[in-house]
Scaffold this motif. Structure first.
Motif, mmCIF file in Angstrom:
data_model
loop_
_atom_site.group_PDB
_atom_site.id
_atom_site.type_symbol
_atom_site.label_atom_id
_atom_site.label_comp_id
_atom_site.label_asym_id
_atom_site.label_seq_id
_atom_site.Cartn_x
_atom_site.Cartn_y
_atom_site.Cartn_z
ATOM 1 N N SER A 46 3.230 1.833 -3.854
ATOM 2 C CA SER A 46 3.577 3.234 -3.599
ATOM 3 C C SER A 46 3.789 3.558 -2.119
ATOM 4 C CB SER A 46 2.511 4.147 -4.186
ATOM 5 O OG SER A 46 1.260 3.865 -3.593
ATOM 6 N N THR A 47 2.974 3.010 -1.272
ATOM 7 C CA THR A 47 3.113 3.291 0.157
ATOM 8 C C THR A 47 3.515 2.041 0.924
ATOM 9 O OG1 THR A 47 0.762 2.873 0.528
ATOM 10 C CG2 THR A 47 1.407 5.156 0.080
ATOM 11 N N ASP A 90 -4.423 7.168 -3.792
ATOM 12 C CA ASP A 90 -4.919 7.473 -5.132
ATOM 13 C C ASP A 90 -4.306 6.584 -6.205
ATOM 14 O OD1 ASP A 90 -6.602 9.410 -4.169
ATOM 15 O OD2 ASP A 90 -5.239 11.073 -4.605
ATOM 16 N N ILE A 91 -3.237 5.896 -5.878
ATOM 17 C CA ILE A 91 -2.613 5.038 -6.892
ATOM 18 C C ILE A 91 -2.645 3.552 -6.510
ATOM 19 C CG2 ILE A 91 -1.219 6.827 -7.953
ATOM 20 C CD1 ILE A 91 1.125 5.953 -6.371
ATOM 21 N N GLY A 108 -1.845 -3.074 -10.662
ATOM 22 C CA GLY A 108 -1.404 -3.384 -12.017
ATOM 23 C C GLY A 108 0.047 -3.816 -12.072
ATOM 24 N N ILE A 109 0.887 -3.161 -11.303
ATOM 25 C CA ILE A 109 2.300 -3.543 -11.244
ATOM 26 C C ILE A 109 2.439 -4.941 -10.653
ATOM 27 C CG2 ILE A 109 4.523 -3.018 -10.148
ATOM 28 C CD1 ILE A 109 3.618 -0.003 -10.320
#
Length: 105
Positions: free
Chosen positions: A30-31, A55-56, A62-63
């Motif tokens: 994500s980042t 937060d993710i 998991g990805i």
């Protein structure tokens, strides 16, 4: 990002897990933080760790693990993810997440 036997020895590019771990490295996060680290302990077990960066972060892991596992399957390796009872302690603020093995049960 990937280590062999301990957290001081980088994983050699000829290691049996080098390709699936490279696919993990290339997975989107994500980042663009790649919150995962891996410790290859023998020819059939990898312990995965992560650092909370957003937060993710766990979703990012998991990805990445999906990329790792799909590469393992593509190469004809059957393995399972599991929670190890004891794992090598990681440096700094890394936390153990899960392990993967191709060893017979």
């Amino acid at each position: 990002m990937f280590y062999h036997t301990d957290f001081h020895t980088p994983l050699h590019k000829d290691n049996r897990f080098a390709e699936p771990l490279e696919m993990l490295r290339l997975a989107p996060s994500s980042t663009n933080s790649q919150p995962w680290r891996a410790l290859v302990c023998d020819n059939h077990t990898v312990h995965f760790y992560y650092r909370h960066k957003s937060d993710i972060s766990l979703i990012d892991c998991g990805i990445g693990f999906c990329h790792f596992h799909k590469t393992e399957k593509f190469r004809g390796h059957d393995g399972i993810f599991f929670k190890a009872d004891a794992t090598p302690a990681p440096p700094r603020d890394w936390k153990y997440l899960i392990s993967y093995t191709t060893a017979p049960a």
